[in-house]
Design a protein around this motif. Sequence first.
Motif, PDB file in Angstrom:
ATOM      1  N   VAL A  91      77.870  37.023   8.417  1.00 38.22           N
ATOM      2  CA  VAL A  91      76.558  36.373   8.331  1.00 38.22           C
ATOM      3  C   VAL A  91      75.994  36.146   9.731  1.00 38.22           C
ATOM      4  O   VAL A  91      76.737  35.800  10.656  1.00 38.22           O
ATOM      5  CB  VAL A  91      76.642  35.050   7.538  1.00 38.22           C
ATOM      6  CG1 VAL A  91      77.614  34.063   8.184  1.00 38.22           C
ATOM      7  CG2 VAL A  91      75.263  34.393   7.382  1.00 38.22           C
ATOM      8  N   GLY A  92      74.683  36.370   9.862  1.00 37.47           N
ATOM      9  CA  GLY A  92      74.045  36.146  11.153  1.00 37.47           C
ATOM     10  C   GLY A  92      72.550  35.941  10.995  1.00 37.47           C
ATOM     11  O   GLY A  92      72.044  35.847   9.865  1.00 37.47           O
ATOM     12  N   MET A  93      71.875  35.859  12.122  1.00 37.18           N
ATOM     13  CA  MET A  93      70.447  35.504  12.117  1.00 37.18           C
ATOM     14  C   MET A  93      69.577  36.579  12.769  1.00 37.18           C
ATOM     15  O   MET A  93      68.492  36.279  13.284  1.00 37.18           O
ATOM     16  CB  MET A  93      70.248  34.179  12.871  1.00 37.18           C
ATOM     17  CG  MET A  93      71.115  33.038  12.389  1.00 37.18           C
ATOM     18  SD  MET A  93      70.965  31.604  13.470  1.00 37.18           S
ATOM     19  CE  MET A  93      72.387  30.616  12.915  1.00 37.18           C
ATOM     20  N   TYR A 121      73.375  26.798  11.377  1.00 32.64           N
ATOM     21  CA  TYR A 121      74.425  27.574  10.736  1.00 32.64           C
ATOM     22  C   TYR A 121      74.426  27.202   9.254  1.00 32.64           C
ATOM     23  O   TYR A 121      73.809  26.220   8.838  1.00 32.64           O
ATOM     24  CB  TYR A 121      75.775  27.287  11.397  1.00 32.64           C
ATOM     25  CG  TYR A 121      75.876  27.833  12.811  1.00 32.64           C
ATOM     26  CD1 TYR A 121      75.805  29.200  13.054  1.00 32.64           C
ATOM     27  CD2 TYR A 121      76.035  26.978  13.899  1.00 32.64           C
ATOM     28  CE1 TYR A 121      75.887  29.711  14.338  1.00 32.64           C
ATOM     29  CE2 TYR A 121      76.128  27.470  15.193  1.00 32.64           C
ATOM     30  CZ  TYR A 121      76.052  28.836  15.412  1.00 32.64           C
ATOM     31  OH  TYR A 121      76.130  29.338  16.677  1.00 32.64           O
ATOM     32  N   GLU A 122      75.183  27.972   8.469  1.00 34.74           N
ATOM     33  CA  GLU A 122      75.152  27.807   7.026  1.00 34.74           C
ATOM     34  C   GLU A 122      75.997  26.602   6.607  1.00 34.74           C
ATOM     35  O   GLU A 122      76.855  26.140   7.338  1.00 34.74           O
ATOM     36  CB  GLU A 122      75.691  29.079   6.351  1.00 34.74           C
ATOM     37  CG  GLU A 122      74.920  30.332   6.699  1.00 34.74           C
ATOM     38  CD  GLU A 122      75.100  30.796   8.152  1.00 34.74           C
ATOM     39  OE1 GLU A 122      76.199  30.618   8.701  1.00 34.74           O
ATOM     40  OE2 GLU A 122      74.120  31.303   8.733  1.00 34.74           O
ATOM     41  N   VAL A 182      80.681  30.846  19.750  1.00 36.09           N
ATOM     42  CA  VAL A 182      80.133  32.193  19.575  1.00 36.09           C
ATOM     43  C   VAL A 182      80.143  32.940  20.917  1.00 36.09           C
ATOM     44  O   VAL A 182      80.601  34.086  21.011  1.00 36.09           O
ATOM     45  CB  VAL A 182      78.694  32.107  18.996  1.00 36.09           C
ATOM     46  CG1 VAL A 182      77.980  33.452  19.078  1.00 36.09           C
ATOM     47  CG2 VAL A 182      78.735  31.606  17.558  1.00 36.09           C
ATOM     48  N   LEU A 204      81.044  24.538  13.670  1.00 34.67           N
ATOM     49  CA  LEU A 204      80.649  25.756  14.382  1.00 34.67           C
ATOM     50  C   LEU A 204      79.801  25.374  15.588  1.00 34.67           C
ATOM     51  O   LEU A 204      79.089  24.375  15.549  1.00 34.67           O
ATOM     52  CB  LEU A 204      79.794  26.644  13.466  1.00 34.67           C
ATOM     53  CG  LEU A 204      80.512  27.614  12.535  1.00 34.67           C
ATOM     54  CD1 LEU A 204      81.551  26.913  11.677  1.00 34.67           C
ATOM     55  CD2 LEU A 204      79.510  28.341  11.654  1.00 34.67           C
ATOM     56  N   THR A 239      82.402  36.395  15.734  1.00 32.61           N
ATOM     57  CA  THR A 239      82.676  35.430  16.806  1.00 32.61           C
ATOM     58  C   THR A 239      83.338  34.155  16.301  1.00 32.61           C
ATOM     59  O   THR A 239      83.882  33.381  17.086  1.00 32.61           O
ATOM     60  CB  THR A 239      81.369  35.039  17.525  1.00 32.61           C
ATOM     61  OG1 THR A 239      80.424  34.622  16.546  1.00 32.61           O
ATOM     62  CG2 THR A 239      80.814  36.209  18.322  1.00 32.61           C
ATOM     63  N   ASN A 240      83.279  33.950  14.998  1.00 32.69           N
ATOM     64  CA  ASN A 240      83.813  32.719  14.411  1.00 32.69           C
ATOM     65  C   ASN A 240      83.964  32.934  12.917  1.00 32.69           C
ATOM     66  O   ASN A 240      83.328  33.828  12.356  1.00 32.69           O
ATOM     67  CB  ASN A 240      82.826  31.558  14.658  1.00 32.69           C
ATOM     68  CG  ASN A 240      81.444  31.869  14.090  1.00 32.69           C
ATOM     69  OD1 ASN A 240      80.661  32.626  14.681  1.00 32.69           O
ATOM     70  ND2 ASN A 240      81.154  31.326  12.921  1.00 32.69           N
ATOM     71  N   ALA A 294      76.208  38.951  17.114  1.00 29.94           N
ATOM     72  CA  ALA A 294      77.300  38.020  16.883  1.00 29.94           C
ATOM     73  C   ALA A 294      77.165  37.531  15.451  1.00 29.94           C
ATOM     74  O   ALA A 294      76.057  37.279  14.992  1.00 29.94           O
ATOM     75  CB  ALA A 294      77.195  36.853  17.850  1.00 29.94           C
ATOM     76  N   ALA A 295      78.280  37.428  14.740  1.00 31.18           N
ATOM     77  CA  ALA A 295      78.195  37.046  13.333  1.00 31.18           C
ATOM     78  C   ALA A 295      79.383  36.180  12.943  1.00 31.18           C
ATOM     79  O   ALA A 295      80.450  36.253  13.553  1.00 31.18           O
ATOM     80  CB  ALA A 295      78.147  38.296  12.454  1.00 31.18           C
ATOM     81  N   GLY A 296      79.181  35.391  11.919  1.00 28.58           N
ATOM     82  CA  GLY A 296      80.270  34.601  11.356  1.00 28.58           C
ATOM     83  C   GLY A 296      81.012  35.431  10.319  1.00 28.58           C
ATOM     84  O   GLY A 296      80.396  36.189   9.573  1.00 28.58           O
ATOM     85  N   ALA A 324      82.983  31.772   9.282  1.00 25.63           N
ATOM     86  CA  ALA A 324      81.783  31.088   8.797  1.00 25.63           C
ATOM     87  C   ALA A 324      82.122  29.681   8.305  1.00 25.63           C
ATOM     88  O   ALA A 324      83.291  29.342   8.078  1.00 25.63           O
ATOM     89  CB  ALA A 324      81.132  31.915   7.690  1.00 25.63           C
TER      90      ALA A 324
HETATM   91  N1  HPA Z   1      76.399  32.064  11.074  1.00 25.05           N
HETATM   92  C1  HPA Z   1      75.203  32.581  11.428  1.00 25.05           C
HETATM   93  N2  HPA Z   1      74.990  33.226  12.555  1.00 25.05           N
HETATM   94  C2  HPA Z   1      76.034  33.382  13.393  1.00 25.05           C
HETATM   95  C3  HPA Z   1      77.300  32.855  13.100  1.00 25.05           C
HETATM   96  C4  HPA Z   1      77.496  32.169  11.869  1.00 25.05           C
HETATM   97  O1  HPA Z   1      78.592  31.680  11.534  1.00 25.05           O
HETATM   98  N3  HPA Z   1      78.117  33.188  14.151  1.00 25.05           N
HETATM   99  C5  HPA Z   1      77.353  33.874  15.034  1.00 25.05           C
HETATM  100  N4  HPA Z   1      76.085  34.000  14.580  1.00 25.05           N
END
Ligand code: HPA
Length: 276
Positions: free
Chosen positions: A213-215, A196-197, A254, A249, A238-239, A117-119, A241
């Motif tokens: 961006v993700g972790m 989150y950032e 997510v 967020l 998923t969203n 999952a990433a922003g 950033a």
């Molecule tokens: N930032 C970092 N990790 C994430 C995000 C995000 O916006 N959405 C899902 N994982």
Amino acid sequence: MTNTPTSANHIQEAADYIRSKTNLTPEIGLILGSGLGILANLIEDAVSIPYEEIPHFPVSTVEGHEGELLLGTIQGRPVVMMKGRFHMYEGYAPSVTAFPVRVMKNLGIASLLVTNAAGGVNTSFVPGDLMLLSDHLNLTGNSPLIGPNDNALGVRFPDLSEAYSRRLRQVAKDAASEHAFTFKEGVYAGLLGPSYETPAEIRMLRTLGADAVGMSTVSETIVARHAGIEVLGISCITNMAAGILDQPLSHAEVMETAELVKEKFLSLVLSIIPKM
Ligand code: HPA
């Protein structure tokens, strides 16, 4: 070689334990991100092994991540799937987050599908988009390969000029076109988290060339490439950033978006796996 959790004998013990539970020799590894554990439903004749049963395996802690290894077939291809993964923000040493990839290599995989999952950093993206990773920025400040190198596992200075396989990206694009679907494609920035950032960090990431961006993911990919495994990476956006929309967020958002795209995701993976 010191007896770290990543040493060859620990990898061997973990792999031997898994082999004692199934005769299947997996060709493809799958690592599932937040909310995408549904992919586990695709596995036929699955043998499930809880992480805590496997010698030296770390155990996942974050909500929405489960901890089991599944072995079985998808569309006739033997696979090993990690349902739940290990993040550096959980406090694991980077090398520990990589341990399962080395175990999967020992079991026989030649390619690895990593999902996350990433922003969305790229403002042309919308939540629900799926992005093929063309490359990554490792901004964790760390590497899973820190420490003595075991040449039996890979070279000291592995090449990452094609971290994410061009061939596998084309396979994914071909599969998508059968579904009249188009992947986004771009650069994944992997950060340590778990916060989150900030909006300023997102502007910085955009300047650096990041699209998402993700972790997670970067340490697994680095270890996979070190081990000579071909990698396909897919981010579920998923969203948007931080700072792009005027809203906070949340992990709930997510998980909700991941839930909404899961059917699409499943059907794409079903088409991709036989061609990997
Ligand atoms: N930032 C970092 N990790 C994430 C995000 C995000 O916006 N959405 C899902 N994982």
